[in-house]
Design a protein around this motif. Sequence first.
Motif, PDB file in Angstrom:
ATOM      1  N   VAL A 105       0.855  -1.184   0.000  1.00 24.83           N
ATOM      2  CA  VAL A 105       0.000   0.000   0.000  1.00 24.83           C
ATOM      3  C   VAL A 105       0.890   1.233   0.000  1.00 24.83           C
ATOM      4  N   PHE A 106       0.336   2.345  -0.463  1.00 28.68           N
ATOM      5  CA  PHE A 106       1.026   3.629  -0.384  1.00 28.68           C
ATOM      6  C   PHE A 106       0.757   4.257   0.975  1.00 28.68           C
ATOM      7  N   GLN A 107       1.841   4.635   1.661  1.00 24.18           N
ATOM      8  CA  GLN A 107       1.756   5.385   2.906  1.00 24.18           C
ATOM      9  C   GLN A 107       2.836   6.473   2.877  1.00 24.18           C
ATOM     10  N   PRO A 108       2.609   7.590   3.558  1.00 22.06           N
ATOM     11  CA  PRO A 108       3.594   8.677   3.488  1.00 22.06           C
ATOM     12  C   PRO A 108       4.913   8.314   4.160  1.00 22.06           C
ATOM     13  N   GLY A 109       6.012   8.671   3.501  1.00 19.99           N
ATOM     14  CA  GLY A 109       7.330   8.597   4.106  1.00 19.99           C
ATOM     15  C   GLY A 109       7.909   9.969   4.373  1.00 19.99           C
ATOM     16  N   ALA A 144       5.044  18.490  -1.240  1.00 19.80           N
ATOM     17  CA  ALA A 144       4.329  18.349   0.032  1.00 19.80           C
ATOM     18  C   ALA A 144       4.472  16.957   0.632  1.00 19.80           C
ATOM     19  N   THR A 145       4.447  15.909  -0.225  1.00 22.10           N
ATOM     20  CA  THR A 145       4.376  14.545   0.287  1.00 22.10           C
ATOM     21  C   THR A 145       5.159  13.602  -0.618  1.00 22.10           C
ATOM     22  N   VAL A 146       5.858  12.654  -0.009  1.00 21.15           N
ATOM     23  CA  VAL A 146       6.425  11.512  -0.718  1.00 21.15           C
ATOM     24  C   VAL A 146       5.733  10.269  -0.167  1.00 21.15           C
ATOM     25  N   GLU A 147       4.981   9.585  -1.026  1.00 23.92           N
ATOM     26  CA  GLU A 147       4.309   8.344  -0.632  1.00 23.92           C
ATOM     27  C   GLU A 147       5.108   7.160  -1.166  1.00 23.92           C
ATOM     28  N   VAL A 148       5.269   6.124  -0.332  1.00 26.44           N
ATOM     29  CA  VAL A 148       6.044   4.948  -0.704  1.00 26.44           C
ATOM     30  C   VAL A 148       5.137   3.724  -0.625  1.00 26.44           C
ATOM     31  N   GLU A 149       5.167   2.901  -1.658  1.00 30.66           N
ATOM     32  CA  GLU A 149       4.367   1.677  -1.692  1.00 30.66           C
ATOM     33  C   GLU A 149       5.198   0.529  -1.131  1.00 30.66           C
ATOM     34  N   GLY A 150       4.698  -0.056  -0.056  1.00 30.86           N
ATOM     35  CA  GLY A 150       5.389  -1.161   0.587  1.00 30.86           C
ATOM     36  C   GLY A 150       4.428  -1.914   1.481  1.00 30.86           C
ATOM     37  N   PRO A 151       4.937  -2.841   2.305  1.00 32.16           N
ATOM     38  CA  PRO A 151       4.055  -3.568   3.229  1.00 32.16           C
ATOM     39  C   PRO A 151       3.341  -2.599   4.164  1.00 32.16           C
ATOM     40  N   PRO A 152       2.070  -2.836   4.461  1.00 31.27           N
ATOM     41  CA  PRO A 152       1.352  -1.928   5.364  1.00 31.27           C
ATOM     42  C   PRO A 152       1.957  -1.952   6.763  1.00 31.27           C
ATOM     43  N   SER A 153       1.971  -0.796   7.414  1.00 34.49           N
ATOM     44  CA  SER A 153       2.523  -0.686   8.760  1.00 34.49           C
ATOM     45  C   SER A 153       1.777   0.419   9.493  1.00 34.49           C
TER      46      SER A 153
END
Length: 394
Positions: free
Chosen positions: A38-42, A184-193
């Motif tokens: 999933v994409f979540q902000p880094g 404004a935002t960098v979103e990274v797709e990886g395992p959900p956390s």
Amino acid sequence: MTRCVPTLPPEGLEEAPVSSGQEPEPPPPEPPPPEHPVFQPGFHLALRWSHAVSSTTTFRLRVPVSRGGQRVRLAFRSGDGALVLRRVTLARAGGEGSLASEPVPVTFSGSPGVSVTARTRVVSEPVSFPIRLGDELAVSFEVEGQLAASSIELLPGGFMRPGSWASTPGPLGGLPWAVPVGLATVEVEGPPSRAFVALGDSITEGYIGGHDDLRDTWAFRAGSQLGVPIVNAGVSGQGFYDALRLLDGEVLMLTGITDCIVLLGTNDLTSAPDSELQAQMAELTERLKPFCRTWVGTLLPKELAAGGTYEAVKVSRLAMNAWIRTHRQPDVIDFEAVMHAPDSVHRFIDGLDEDGVHPNAAGHRVMADEVVRALRADGVPPQEGSAGSGTPGP
């Protein structure tokens, strides 16, 4: 003679088999379902101010990212007027504005650039770009118009140069640039956390002296220790009114957030009755409830008053902290308890503040340790790639 009739088990039940003396092997456990990335902000900043660029200019920002994964999306924001993004590239950051990898083009609906109206957020298409937790990215973009901006320097190591230079692999040249603009935002797709966003004022955004570093903030330090993103939505000067008014565009549009940490209210002390300030905090946490689990931090010591009398500020701050401890249990992060001097709840421990209001870098480290303690107690363990875990990131 009595006739023996066998007793039958009740209808629908089967007789238990005769034991052979050995227990049957239990079936193997079902493997857990695969976790879909999933994409979540880094990385995130609530860029509330505006910076104007009258002709095409290239910015190369050095951006720390608190999440690992295989693909990246970038979100840009315009300022008080229209913005034209002409070209955007992504690479690993090198020294002195250079790149440590080949620049990868970033696109918007198949185009290298995009034009947006005032106060608009635009998100790029996903870019295949493997990244490790803690990597430093170089985001280069050629722009003209009004960019959303921070009011303080937070990203040292960046550069600005007039002209079109986003694909330049060597040093960008031009002028050093540390004010966050546009990105404004960098979103990274990886395992959900677990993924956190910190809401607050200049204490959260990271103001110490104006020439600062996002990496020194309590939110970034705590996230680095835990190995989970704690991205930053603090805005210098913010109070409850602005936080509530701009919540949708600065926080609630983020994807994949699970938790929010609120450290807000020090700018509001004595501006309204204590009961009204407490009602505003309750309104904010209520609005966040469908979006995230909300943690609330107690207000730090305050050694002077920006408005009203200092005696009134002290009384109001103590009332707000008492309300937080009473109404927000168990989701309280008690910053005051680890920051106040042994002989006075109104003063900082010596060496932890810059000016009687803002913590210095040492103070941010103490605050980060308290966040880590609270979140680990809630079951957030050190993750792979986090500081002190001893293992590399993904």
